[in-house]
Design a protein around this motif. Structure first.
Motif, PDB file in Angstrom:
ATOM      1  N   ARG A   1      -1.562  12.717  12.402  1.00 40.40           N
ATOM      2  CA  ARG A   1      -2.012  12.397  11.051  1.00 40.40           C
ATOM      3  C   ARG A   1      -0.815  11.995  10.207  1.00 40.40           C
TER       4      ARG A   1
ATOM      5  N   ASP B   1      -8.765   9.575  -4.998  1.00 40.83           N
ATOM      6  CA  ASP B   1      -8.879  10.860  -4.308  1.00 40.83           C
ATOM      7  C   ASP B   1      -9.404  11.906  -5.295  1.00 40.83           C
TER       8      ASP B   1
ATOM      9  N   HIS C   1      -2.447   5.361   2.105  1.00 41.72           N
ATOM     10  CA  HIS C   1      -2.310   5.096   3.544  1.00 41.72           C
ATOM     11  C   HIS C   1      -2.924   6.265   4.302  1.00 41.72           C
ATOM     12  N   MET C   2      -3.693   5.966   5.350  1.00 42.33           N
ATOM     13  CA  MET C   2      -4.265   7.045   6.150  1.00 42.33           C
ATOM     14  C   MET C   2      -4.317   6.672   7.618  1.00 42.33           C
TER      15      MET C   2
ATOM     16  N   CYS D   1      -5.120   7.817  -2.500  1.00 45.97           N
ATOM     17  CA  CYS D   1      -4.565   7.715  -1.141  1.00 45.97           C
ATOM     18  C   CYS D   1      -4.154   6.262  -0.904  1.00 45.97           C
TER      19      CYS D   1
ATOM     20  N   GLN E   1      -0.548  10.641   6.151  1.00 46.12           N
ATOM     21  CA  GLN E   1      -1.216  10.174   4.940  1.00 46.12           C
ATOM     22  C   GLN E   1      -0.245  10.138   3.776  1.00 46.12           C
TER      23      GLN E   1
ATOM     24  N   ARG F   1       3.713  12.648   0.935  1.00 46.53           N
ATOM     25  CA  ARG F   1       3.222  12.254   2.258  1.00 46.53           C
ATOM     26  C   ARG F   1       3.037  13.517   3.092  1.00 46.53           C
TER      27      ARG F   1
ATOM     28  N   GLN G   1     -14.821   7.518   3.691  1.00 49.80           N
ATOM     29  CA  GLN G   1     -14.266   7.574   5.046  1.00 49.80           C
ATOM     30  C   GLN G   1     -15.340   7.542   6.129  1.00 49.80           C
TER      31      GLN G   1
ATOM     32  N   PHE H   1      -5.294   8.921  11.066  1.00 52.31           N
ATOM     33  CA  PHE H   1      -5.829  10.229  11.425  1.00 52.31           C
ATOM     34  C   PHE H   1      -6.500  10.063  12.781  1.00 52.31           C
TER      35      PHE H   1
END
Length: 262
Positions: free
Chosen positions: A165, A106, A76-77, A74, A167, A192, A243, A79
Motif C-alpha cells: 500500500r 477524503d 495517490h493510491m 487523496c 497512499q 504519505r 473506490q 493498494f
C-alpha cells in the motif's frame, strides 16, 4: 471626524486578521499491527496521522459566519493484495488512477468538504466582541480487512501472499465563509503512508504475516507555501464512496468485485 467615515479605522477583513498560532502534525511511531484472529480475513491497523492547529480570530465586526477546520484529499493510491500466481485484488479510485482528476475528497462523506465535524472544525458567528481562540484537530489511519482467499472464488483456501500500500494525502487548514463560500487556505500539510506485508499462506493462522517495511513512516511535511485546494477535493464523491475493488487475474480480464457506492 468620527471613525465611521475614516478608512483607516475600518476593521481589517477576516482574511487579514485570522492568526494561526501553532500547527503540529505527526504520524505515530508505532509500526502497523497485524491481526490474524479471523480465518476469513487478515486485518491490519496502521499508525495514526495527526494534525492539530491553534487558531486566534480577533473580534469579527460583520454579521458573518466562518467555519475553520481540516479538509483532506487523496492524491495517490496504490493498494495491491497479491495471491501467489493467481493474480491480485486492488482497491482503486478510477478517476484518480486514469489521471482524470488530481485529487479526490477524503471527507467523512457527510460534512462536505470537511474531514469531520467533531474536533475537526470550529464555527465563528459574527459579530463577536472578543478574541476567539480554539483548537481544531484530526487523525486518520487505515484499518482494512483483506480476504485470505481469492476474492472472486467460493473457496476460502488461504492464498494471500503479499499486501502493498502506498497512499499520499494533502491536508489543509481552511477558513470558509458560509454565506459567500470564500475560502482561505491557512496551512497545507502533505503526508504519505506506505506498507508492505509479506504473507506465507502455508503457515498456520496466527503465524502467516510479517511486516516488511517501513517500520516507521516518514513524518508529514508542513509546506512553506500553501497549495490551492483542487475543486474535486471539495465535493462528492469522497474516496470511500468512489473506490472500487478489482480482481486482476494473471491471465484473463479484470473483474469488478465491489463496485463504487457512488
Amino acid at each position: 471626524m468620527g471613525c465611521i467615515q475614516s478608512i483607516r479605522c475600518k476593521p481589517k477583513s477576516f482574511r487579514d486578521s485570522i492568526i494561526v498560532l501553532e500547527v503540529n502534525t505527526s504520524i505515530d511511531s508505532n509500526p502497523t499491527s497485524i491481526d490474524e484472529s479471523s480465518s476469513v480475513v487478515l486485518r491490519y491497523r496502521t499508525p495514526h496521522f495527526r494534525a492539530c492547529a491553534r487558531v486566534l480570530v480577533p473580534p469579527v465586526s460583520a454579521k458573518e459566519t466562518w467555519t475553520i477546520g481540516w479538509i483532506q484529499a487523496c492524491n495517490h493510491m496504490e493498494f495491491y493484495n497479491t495471491y501467489g500466481n493467481k493474480g491480485m485484488s486492488s482497491w482503486e479510485l478510477p478517476d484518480l488512477r486514469d489521471g482524470k482528476i488530481q485529487a479526490i475528497s477524503d471527507s467523512d462523506g457527510v460534512n462536505y468538504p470537511w474531514y469531520g465535524n467533531t474536533t475537526e472544525t470550529c464555527t465563528i458567528v459574527g459579530p463577536t466582541k472578543k478574541d476567539s481562540k480554539f483548537t481544531v484537530s484530526m487523525n486518520d489511519n487505515f484499518y482494512p480487512s483483506v480476504t485470505w482467499g481469492v476474492p472472486v472464488s467460493d473457496s476460502n483456501v488461504p492464498q494471500l501472499s503479499s499486501i502493498r500500500r502506498d497512499q499520499s494525502f494533502t491536508t489543509w487548514l481552511v477558513a470558509i465563509n458560509q454565506a459567500t463560500a470564500e475560502t482561505l487556505v491557512l496551512q497545507t500539510i502533505r503526508w504519505r503512508m506506505r506498507l508492505h506485508i509479506q504473507v506465507d499462506p502455508e503457515k498456520p493462522l496466527g503465524q502467516r504475516a510479517v511486516l516488511n517495511e517501513p517500520v516507521a513512516q516518514e513524518q508529514p511535511q508542513i509546506l512553506g507555501k500553501n497549495e490551492p485546494i483542487p475543486s474535486n477535493a471539495m465535493v462528492k464523491p469522497n474516496a470511500n464512496d468512489a473506490q472500487v475493488l478489482m480482481w486482476r487475474p494473471k491471465s484473463g480480464d479484470p473483474v469488478v468485485v465491489i463496485p463504487p457506492k457512488y
